[in-house]
Enzyme design. Structure first.
Site, mmCIF file in Angstrom:
data_model
loop_
_atom_site.group_PDB
_atom_site.id
_atom_site.type_symbol
_atom_site.label_atom_id
_atom_site.label_comp_id
_atom_site.label_asym_id
_atom_site.label_seq_id
_atom_site.Cartn_x
_atom_site.Cartn_y
_atom_site.Cartn_z
ATOM 1 N N PRO A 94 0.823 -1.220 0.000
ATOM 2 C CA PRO A 94 0.000 0.000 0.000
ATOM 3 C C PRO A 94 0.856 1.269 0.000
ATOM 4 O O PRO A 94 0.337 2.355 -0.263
ATOM 5 C CB PRO A 94 -0.814 -0.093 1.293
ATOM 6 C CG PRO A 94 -0.625 -1.474 1.806
ATOM 7 C CD PRO A 94 0.632 -2.012 1.216
ATOM 8 N N GLU A 121 4.144 -9.417 8.456
ATOM 9 C CA GLU A 121 4.016 -7.971 8.677
ATOM 10 C C GLU A 121 4.709 -7.175 7.581
ATOM 11 O O GLU A 121 4.496 -5.972 7.457
ATOM 12 C CB GLU A 121 4.606 -7.582 10.034
ATOM 13 C CG GLU A 121 3.855 -8.159 11.230
ATOM 14 C CD GLU A 121 2.391 -7.763 11.257
ATOM 15 O OE1 GLU A 121 2.101 -6.563 11.174
ATOM 16 O OE2 GLU A 121 1.539 -8.672 11.359
ATOM 17 N N ARG A 159 -5.088 -9.793 -20.469
ATOM 18 C CA ARG A 159 -6.180 -9.435 -21.377
ATOM 19 C C ARG A 159 -5.740 -8.458 -22.464
ATOM 20 O O ARG A 159 -6.475 -8.248 -23.424
ATOM 21 C CB ARG A 159 -7.397 -8.906 -20.604
ATOM 22 C CG ARG A 159 -7.123 -7.705 -19.751
ATOM 23 C CD ARG A 159 -8.335 -7.307 -18.941
ATOM 24 N NE ARG A 159 -9.446 -6.873 -19.785
ATOM 25 C CZ ARG A 159 -9.487 -5.730 -20.444
ATOM 26 N NH1 ARG A 159 -8.463 -4.886 -20.374
ATOM 27 N NH2 ARG A 159 -10.519 -5.400 -21.181
ATOM 28 N N ASP A 174 -11.959 -0.482 -23.925
ATOM 29 C CA ASP A 174 -12.432 -0.468 -22.555
ATOM 30 C C ASP A 174 -12.030 0.786 -21.809
ATOM 31 O O ASP A 174 -11.276 1.633 -22.286
ATOM 32 C CB ASP A 174 -12.039 -1.727 -21.791
ATOM 33 C CG ASP A 174 -10.550 -1.984 -21.829
ATOM 34 O OD1 ASP A 174 -10.187 -3.154 -21.840
ATOM 35 O OD2 ASP A 174 -9.775 -1.016 -21.859
HETATM 36 C C1 9WO Z 1 2.248 -3.263 4.097
HETATM 37 C C2 9WO Z 1 2.143 -1.929 4.390
HETATM 38 C C3 9WO Z 1 1.195 -1.162 5.077
HETATM 39 C C4 9WO Z 1 1.380 0.221 5.144
HETATM 40 C C5 9WO Z 1 2.482 0.811 4.541
HETATM 41 C C6 9WO Z 1 3.417 0.031 3.863
HETATM 42 C C7 9WO Z 1 3.238 -1.312 3.791
HETATM 43 N N1 9WO Z 1 3.985 -2.252 3.173
HETATM 44 C C8 9WO Z 1 3.400 -3.411 3.354
HETATM 45 C C9 9WO Z 1 3.936 -4.630 2.812
HETATM 46 O O1 9WO Z 1 4.926 -4.649 2.118
HETATM 47 N N2 9WO Z 1 3.233 -5.715 3.123
HETATM 48 C C10 9WO Z 1 3.558 -7.028 2.640
HETATM 49 C C11 9WO Z 1 2.575 -7.399 1.584
HETATM 50 C C12 9WO Z 1 3.424 -8.005 3.760
HETATM 51 C C13 9WO Z 1 2.036 -7.973 4.382
HETATM 52 C C14 9WO Z 1 0.989 -8.156 3.309
HETATM 53 N N3 9WO Z 1 1.244 -7.360 2.152
HETATM 54 C C15 9WO Z 1 0.324 -6.544 1.620
HETATM 55 C C16 9WO Z 1 0.330 -5.963 0.370
HETATM 56 N N4 9WO Z 1 -0.790 -6.185 2.245
HETATM 57 N N5 9WO Z 1 -1.482 -5.358 1.452
HETATM 58 C C17 9WO Z 1 -0.840 -5.223 0.290
HETATM 59 C C18 9WO Z 1 -1.324 -4.426 -0.780
HETATM 60 C C19 9WO Z 1 -0.629 -4.367 -1.969
HETATM 61 C C20 9WO Z 1 -1.116 -3.574 -2.984
HETATM 62 N N6 9WO Z 1 -2.250 -2.878 -2.831
HETATM 63 C C21 9WO Z 1 -2.932 -2.923 -1.688
HETATM 64 C C22 9WO Z 1 -2.485 -3.702 -0.639
#
Ligand code: 9WO
Length: 261
Positions: A94, A121, A159, A174
């Protein structure tokens, strides 16, 4: 043409992509290649650990840099053996820049990328700093891992591969291919719960239909995502007719700022 190498502890997530729908067509035809690499196969020690407790304390576990690097080196070596250049390394998080269709289009026409799927994490920051070229977000929410974002990216790229959608026009027509939200769609019946299909769509005047659709795309984008319209306007990608409608929409906003939104 593109090849994606996914670093993941859960390669099974990607199996449905290979076996179903549009993505399956892309993989079966060879238009898209996918290889999964498990950091566990590059972990050392009796336990083959891929994670450990965070320095400084706190909840959860952090992915170890070394097994990830082992998997990354194996992936890049396999790509080199296949005659490919060193690939960009993307990590789903994120904290990244939000993925947009222009980037999907670029990837679709490229040699591909290495996709790093974090778990727990997060990933040891030193691996991110040294080896990740780009952090990619799908939006402001948190998942349990990067696999689902990786699948979303693969679907978006699949796609766009020639021959995969069947109708070559669909990918070009699209939403976002021209930087706007899509127009509304209608099919049978002509009246549903007393609501008619817009008459222009039943008239058979294809130029008028195309113009109506373009107008609806502009109008919807202006109401919901004005920044998309402003981006096209600044880039000089709106035609005379578009600009006239935009002028009208702005005049409407000035009269009633709550209209349409
Ligand atoms: C999580 C996170 C949260 C706040 C700011 C930075 C951050 N980095 C990560 C991260 O690298 N997380 C890893 C991947 C491990 C935990 C689960 N991960 C993840 C990726 N959770 N959510 C995403 C994600 C990726 C792309 N778009 C939305 C959510």
């Amino acid at each position: 043409m593109p090849r994606f190498d996914v670093l993941t502890l859960f390669a099974g997530y990607f199996e449905p992509l290979r076996s179903q729908g549009i993505c399956r067509r892309a993989f079966d035809s060879g238009a898209l290649q996918l290889h999964a690499w498990n950091p566990r196969d590059h972990a050392s020690g009796a336990h083959r650990s891929v994670d450990d407790r965070p320095y400084g304390g706190g909840p959860g576990m952090v992915m170890l840099a070394e097994p990830l690097l082992g998997a990354l080196r194996a992936a890049q070596a396999a790509r080199a053996a296949a005659g490919l250049r060193e690939a960009p390394v993307l990590l789903f998080s994120p904290a990244g820049r939000v993925l947009r269709q222009a980037e999907v289009q670029r990837l679709a026409g490229s040699e591909g990328a290495v996709l790093v799927c974090g778990r727990y994490e997060g990933v040891d920051q030193r691996f991110v700093d040294r080896y990740v070229d780009q952090e990619v977000s799908l939006g402001d929410f948190v998942l349990s891992g990067g696999e689902i974002p990786a699948m979303a990216l693969l679907d978006a790229v699949a796609r766009l591969q020639p021959g995969v959608l069947g109708d070559e026009q669909s990918a070009l027509q699209d939403s976002f291919s021209d930087g706007l939200l899509d127009c509304p769609h209608y099919t049978r019946p002509p009246v549903f719960e007393e609501v008619e299909v817009p008459p222009v769509l039943l008239g058979g005047d294809h130029a008028r239909i195309a113009r109506w659709r373009r107008d609806r795309m502009l109008e919807l984008s202006w109401r919901r995502r004005p920044e998309l319209v402003l981006e096209l306007e600044r880039a000089g990608r709106l035609d005379r007719h578009d600009l006239r409608l935009l002028q009208l929409l702005r005049a409407q906003d000035a009269q009633d700022p709550t209209a349409g939104a």
